[in-house]
Write an enzyme that holds these catalytic residues in place. Structure first.
Site, PDB file in Angstrom:
ATOM      1  CG  HIS A 129      -1.587   1.333   1.449  1.00  0.00           C
ATOM      2  ND1 HIS A 129      -2.566   1.834   0.623  1.00  0.00           N
ATOM      3  CD2 HIS A 129      -1.378   2.296   2.387  1.00  0.00           C
ATOM      4  CE1 HIS A 129      -2.932   3.032   1.061  1.00  0.00           C
ATOM      5  NE2 HIS A 129      -2.219   3.346   2.131  1.00  0.00           N
ATOM      6  CG  ASP A 171       6.872  16.991 -26.998  1.00  0.00           C
ATOM      7  OD1 ASP A 171       6.974  16.729 -25.789  1.00  0.00           O
ATOM      8  OD2 ASP A 171       6.390  16.191 -27.815  1.00  0.00           O
ATOM      9  CD1 TRP A 200       6.477   3.786   4.046  1.00  0.00           C
ATOM     10  CD2 TRP A 200       7.519   4.780   2.340  1.00  0.00           C
ATOM     11  NE1 TRP A 200       6.746   5.078   4.420  1.00  0.00           N
ATOM     12  CE2 TRP A 200       7.385   5.727   3.394  1.00  0.00           C
ATOM     13  CE3 TRP A 200       8.152   5.211   1.161  1.00  0.00           C
ATOM     14  CZ2 TRP A 200       7.858   7.030   3.308  1.00  0.00           C
ATOM     15  CZ3 TRP A 200       8.619   6.517   1.088  1.00  0.00           C
ATOM     16  CH2 TRP A 200       8.469   7.416   2.149  1.00  0.00           C
ATOM     17  CB  SER A 248      11.040   6.015 -14.469  1.00  0.00           C
ATOM     18  OG  SER A 248       9.956   6.861 -14.678  1.00  0.00           O
ATOM     19  CB  SER A 249      12.043   9.471 -10.624  1.00  0.00           C
ATOM     20  OG  SER A 249      10.940   8.688 -10.300  1.00  0.00           O
ATOM     21  CG  HIS A 279      12.005  15.718   4.825  1.00  0.00           C
ATOM     22  ND1 HIS A 279      10.967  15.535   5.703  1.00  0.00           N
ATOM     23  CD2 HIS A 279      11.842  16.962   4.319  1.00  0.00           C
ATOM     24  CE1 HIS A 279      10.222  16.630   5.736  1.00  0.00           C
ATOM     25  NE2 HIS A 279      10.740  17.517   4.910  1.00  0.00           N
ATOM     26  CD  GLU A 328       9.455  10.481  -3.062  1.00  0.00           C
ATOM     27  OE1 GLU A 328      10.389  10.818  -3.815  1.00  0.00           O
ATOM     28  OE2 GLU A 328       8.373  10.031  -3.475  1.00  0.00           O
ATOM     29  CE1 TYR A 360       7.963  20.261   2.375  1.00  0.00           C
ATOM     30  CE2 TYR A 360       9.882  19.059   3.133  1.00  0.00           C
ATOM     31  CZ  TYR A 360       8.783  19.849   3.403  1.00  0.00           C
ATOM     32  OH  TYR A 360       8.494  20.189   4.682  1.00  0.00           O
ATOM     33  CB  SER A 393       0.193  28.341  -6.651  1.00  0.00           C
ATOM     34  OG  SER A 393       0.623  27.869  -5.410  1.00  0.00           O
ATOM     35  CG  HIS A 423      12.112  15.213  10.717  1.00  0.00           C
ATOM     36  ND1 HIS A 423      11.936  16.401  10.052  1.00  0.00           N
ATOM     37  CD2 HIS A 423      11.630  14.261   9.884  1.00  0.00           C
ATOM     38  CE1 HIS A 423      11.351  16.175   8.882  1.00  0.00           C
ATOM     39  NE2 HIS A 423      11.164  14.879   8.762  1.00  0.00           N
ATOM     40  CG  HIS A 424      11.696  10.803   8.842  1.00  0.00           C
ATOM     41  ND1 HIS A 424      10.343  10.612   8.697  1.00  0.00           N
ATOM     42  CD2 HIS A 424      11.996  11.871   8.059  1.00  0.00           C
ATOM     43  CE1 HIS A 424       9.849  11.513   7.854  1.00  0.00           C
ATOM     44  NE2 HIS A 424      10.843  12.290   7.456  1.00  0.00           N
ATOM     45  CB  THR A 462       5.299  24.918   4.962  1.00  0.00           C
ATOM     46  OG1 THR A 462       6.574  24.310   4.763  1.00  0.00           O
ATOM     47  CG2 THR A 462       4.232  24.029   4.406  1.00  0.00           C
ATOM     48  CE  LYS A 475       5.489  27.304  -1.687  1.00  0.00           C
ATOM     49  NZ  LYS A 475       5.202  26.869  -3.029  1.00  0.00           N
ATOM     50  NE  ARG A 520       3.919   3.972  10.426  1.00  0.00           N
ATOM     51  CZ  ARG A 520       4.687   4.752   9.657  1.00  0.00           C
ATOM     52  NH1 ARG A 520       5.518   5.634  10.213  1.00  0.00           N
ATOM     53  NH2 ARG A 520       4.646   4.666   8.350  1.00  0.00           N
TER      54      ARG A 520
END
Ligand code: HEM
Ligand SMILES: [Cu+2]
Lengths: 108, 615, 199
Positions: free
Chosen positions: B80, B109, B144, B174-175, B258, B260, B262, B273, B307-308, B333, B336, B455
């Protein structure tokens, strides 16, 4: 043969003369020799900074002159540095976290 | 085929000269078609990931349930998370990058159309490969984040982790290529006058995201490579017995992880926006601030990863540093959020579905941001880490932030893609069922987490007192399932019979609204000249632009032709990686040879050969 | 009508910065590669000196040998700029000579690496022996793989040149291959000092 022998002799693609390239190659060879000499001379505390400095010089020379960044658009430098700076940041941060911070003696 | 016709008398429809049929989609290099394929594929995986979530929710409906086994539960939550992050949230954003960015900047293009196709096919094949694991009963099962050394062969001997480690590294390729493509496109293919500080915010956020993609993805790629070496060739990177440090995996994972988050959220910020000003009839409040805040977020996002890891014992110095940076990143953040609100303030707001989703994002993301700042404090996090509180946090930012942003974009740009509006009535159903279902699912998780529900655990005891909250979550989860089906129905129905939409159905300010809906395959007959941030809102400028963009060209612009090689190379890359699974070092080389063949054919293919044959 | 076609054709080459997209894209990719090697190097540095059992780096590294191979790679970069210069001038002879030299030097470097790897292996350092084995082989192995791809790429260009299909108008192909080659060289400059010289 383009007639300029100096670093500023650049045309549209920003390529210097053949002689200039040979000179750069020579400098790189000398710097490498100095590195290896520094390694064998066991210079104590200055050895590591010296080695880092010498290799940084080689790095910068190749990037500026062989890869033409000095003569090319600043945008190329920009996209390259974006990655380069973060990479240096990451290597340094991990070195700090693994080899310096634990030795500071603050109980964890 | 996009052959330049010499007959000006030929009838000019929106699809003039465009090929049709399956083969034309397989070989397409058109960014718009690739965008559509990205979107449909990501919706497919959304359904897969959603199904997995619902099975999880059924299992958690009551204490000590045995609806599914603990082993299957592990596979479900792992797949998931992996699916939703890598196969849904990221590619759905890329779908919009593809469709929208070239139109917004006035390009025909992307910079590298064939590479773009390659990115898509690798994504598709990588996603299918990852999910093929279900069919051999060995779906990934170590979450994950795949923490070492649970992922070692000692503790995870099966194929499960093999699928995960190889599948994710395929997707990374790919990314990275996508990132390179969009950076180049945005720097280099802007129409005359489209200065950086005139670009629509969505394009800006794509730009920042692309930098995060090309810098963060290589980090996880290397971590995965090291894990693969540990598993297939008995290397010692995360082998404790040899002095390896499992915490290194955590560092590398979150140095990627992290940025990621963002990568995931900035595109959604970009969408709203653009949407909020369009439906408030006011330019974005503080445009430069929103741009710089986005850039700043992308940058600081590199300095907060630990922080993780507050619970992995990095010590007070490191912890304090990362507490500080994490709290600092909340500032841009928050900036915004104020800009969006100030844009709406005093505006002539039209509450369309796109706008509703955008406003929903602002509200729900704020909740997630607040819980984020809570566990940004290390002592607080020691209580909340690995509990449902964290699950609540990241679903508020990911579903409340990202998915709502993507839905907003769907309703906003759908008329451009299809020439038809989506149904606003079904849209209202979709929006409200999402909003209610979402909060019903995830708000209670704050409480179950606070009460101590961990969790990634298969079941819970009734003494914990969290049954009620879990029941709410499960009911909400099913509502979300229904809301997704409503969206799907709306997409299908509106694509067939939605009310026709003109070139600028919303009266929106940016360049993509200057061309016909749907656009010609070459987008712009000739390149318009842009003079402001809101070209379509200044009458003189709009007329000058539309004189160019709505004109029928005497001869169609030259576009690169279709290519078969992207899909060949993509299948080769996937096969090469997948063959690593055999554990025999030379077997993947077969895949590599095939890939190399494809690369050479590609390199020597003339993208314009389709033109030469007709002359 | 002819004019319209000409405009369309011009549009096709138009870029907002005037820069070539391939070159810009390639520099971006190099930026990305910095992180790829950065991560491998980080891991090597984190694990430096942490192996529990030998062989340790001080016991097996052969600095004179690596100095020679470093020198070889460095000089290949010189040959690379000379090759580009040859192509830009339209001299097929110079192009083929210098491209050939780059290829030979690159292959020599790879030869050294194969020798080094097998030598270390006989000294008892396998991929699975200790942390050094894992982090050293994977870091330098990926660098070597990059060199290998570079050699294949340059060989392709050499063949094109030999067939007279590398006129000055295609110098950009060589320039980009050159960027790749120099990048692989600077990665080695970093590896040489961090892995070999600073122990
Ligand atoms: C105001 C900004 C934010 C702050 C201060 C913040 C803070 C945090 C912290 C401290 C954690 C670790 C909690 C723990 O595991 O104990 C966390 C987890 C997480 N955050 Fe955020 N966050 C913010 C925004 C975001 C955004 C924008 C996203 C995604 C788009 C996000 C996604 C996640 C995810 C996925 C996790 C959990 C990862 C896992 O353990 O599986 N966060 N956040
Ligand atoms: Cu984080």
């Amino acid at each position: 043969m383009s007639s300029h022998a100096d670093a500023h002799g650049h045309g549209e693609g920003g390529h210097a003369s053949v002689g200039f390239y040979w000179a750069i190659g020579g400098i790189l060879a000398v710097l490498t020799a100095l590195e290896v000499a520094a390694y064998y001379m066991e210079l104590g505390a200055v050895e590591v900074p010296l080695l880092l400095g010498l290799s940084l010089a080689k790095f910068v020379i190749v990037v500026m002159f062989f890869m033409h960044l000095k003569f090319d658009s600043k945008l190329f430098t920009g996209v390259f540095l974006a990655g380069m700076v973060l990479a240096i940041f990451m290597v340094s941060a991990l070195m700090l976290l693994y080899h310096v911070v634990p030795g500071l003696g603050v109980g964890a | 085929m996009s052959v330049a016709t010499d007959t000006a008398a030929a009838p000019h429809t929106a699809h003039h000269g465009e090929p049709t049929g399956l083969w034309s989609w397989i070989t397409t290099v058109d960014h718009k078609r690739i965008g559509v394929m990205y979107f449909l594929t990501s919706v497919f995986f959304l359904l897969v990931g959603g199904l997995e979530a619902l099975l999880i929710r059924i299992q958690l409906f009551k204490p000590e349930n045995d609806f599914i086994s603990a082993e299957l539960y592990n596979q479900l939550f792992t797949m998931h998370g992996t699916t939703m992050i890598f196969l849904v949230a990221m590619p759905m954003a890329v779908a919009f990058f593809n469709y929208v960015v070239p139109l917004q900047i006035g390009a025909r293009d992307v910079a590298f159309p064939r590479l773009n196709a390659l990115s898509y096919w690798i994504y598709l094949f990588g996603g299918l490969y990852l999910n093929a694991s279900w069919f051999v009963g060995a779906a990934p099962n170590t979450s994950w984040v795949g923490y070492a050394n649970l992922t070692s062969t000692q503790f995870s001997p099966g194929l499960n982790v093999d699928f995960w480690v190889l599948g994710l590294s395929i997707l990374g390729v790919s990314s990275i290529m996508g990132g390179v493509n969009f950076i180049t496109t945005i720097i280099n293919l802007r129409a005359p006058g489209m200065k950086l500080m005139r670009m629509p915010l969505f394009t800006w956020m794509t730009f920042v995201t692309s930098f995060l993609l090309i810098t963060a993805l290589p980090v996880i790629a290397v971590a995965l490579i090291m894990l693969a070496f540990d598993r297939f060739f008995s290397a010692n990177f995360f082998n404790v017995a040899a002095g390896g440090d499992p915490v290194l995996w955590q560092h590398l994972f979150w140095i990627f992880g992290h940025p990621e988050v963002y990568i995931l959220v900035l595109p959604a910020f970009g969408v709203i926006s653009d949407v909020i000003p369009a439906f408030s009839r006011k330019p974005l409040f503080g445009y430069p601030v929103v741009v710089y805040a986005g850039v700043l977020i992308g940058f600081i996002g590199w300095g907060v990863w630990s922080h993780h890891m507050f619970t992995s014992g990095l010590g007070p110095i490191a912890d304090s540093f990362f507490v500080a940076t994490t709290m600092i990143i909340a500032i841009p953040t928050g900036v915004k959020i104020f800009n969006w609100m100030a844009t709406m303030w005093g505006g002539a707001i039209r509450f369309t579905t796109a706008m509703n989703f955008a406003i929903g994002l602002v509200a729900l993301f704020t909740v997630g941001g607040l819980s984020g700042v809570m566990h940004a404090s290390a002592p607080v996090d020691l209580q909340q880490h690995d509990s449902y509180f964290v699950v609540a946090h990241f679903h508020y930012v990911i579903v409340g932030g990202i998915l709502l942003g993507m839905f907003s974009g769907l309703y906003y740009w759908f008329p451009k893609v299809t020439g038809r509006y989506m149904s606003e009535k079904l849209g209202a159903w979709h929006f409200w069922s999402t909003l209610i279902g979402f909060n019903l699912t995830f708000f209670p998780m704050h409480f179950s987490g606070m009460f101590g529900m961990p969790r990634r655990t298969w079941t819970y005891q009734s003494e914990l007192g969290v049954e009620f909250y879990n029941q709410l979550s499960t009911i909400g989860g099913f509502m979300l399932g229904v809301s997704t089906l409503i969206m799907l129905y709306n997409v299908i129905k509106s694509a067939r019979s939605g009310a026709p939409a003109g070139s600028n159905p919303w009266g929106a300010p940016t360049l993509e609204w200057s061309i016909p809906s749907p656009p010609h395959h070459y987008n712009f007959p000739s390149l318009p000249e842009v003079r402001s941030r809101e070209p379509m809102w200044h009458d003189a400028e709009r007329e000058a632009i539309e004189a160019v963009t709505l004109a029928e060209p005497e001869s169609e612009p030259v576009m690169p032709g279709p290519s078969f090689w992207p899909i060949v190379v993509a299948s080769g890359v996937t096969a090469t990686w997948a063959l690593v699974m055999t554990g025999v070092w030379w077997v993947p080389l077969i895949g590599l040879a095939y890939t190399t063949f494809g690369v050479f054919m590609w390199a020597f293919e003339d993208p314009f050969k389709h033109l030469k044959s007709s002359h | 009508m002819a004019e319209a076609a000409a405009v369309a054709h011009d549009d096709h080459h138009y870029t907002s910065t005037g820069l070539n997209s391939w070159k810009l894209g390639f520099w971006t990719l190099i930026g990305s590669e910095c992180l790829f090697f950065g991560t491998l190097i980080s891991t090597y540095m984190v694990y430096k000196g942490q192996s529990i059992v030998g062989p340790f780096s001080g016991e097996i590294f052969d600095i004179p040998l690596t100095t020679v191979s470093t020198f070889v790679l460095l000089m290949s970069s010189l040959a690379m700029v000379l090759a580009l210069d040859g192509v830009q001038r339209g001299s097929r002879k110079l192009s083929m000579i210098w491209l050939g030299v780059v290829i030979l030097l690159g292959a020599t470097f790879l030869g050294f690496q194969v020798y080094e790897f097998s030598h270390f292996y006989h000294e008892g350092l396998g991929l699975d022996t200790n942390l050094l084995g894992s982090s050293f082989y994977v870091l330098t192995g990926f660098h070597g793989t990059h060199v290998f791809f570079g050699v294949v790429w340059l060989t392709t260009l050499w063949v094109m040149s030999a067939r007279g299909k590398l006129p000055p108008s295609k110098a950009l192909n060589v320039e980009i291959a050159g960027l790749y080659w120099h990048f692989v060289d600077i990665v080695w400059i970093v590896i040489f000092v961090l892995v070999y010289l600073i122990q």
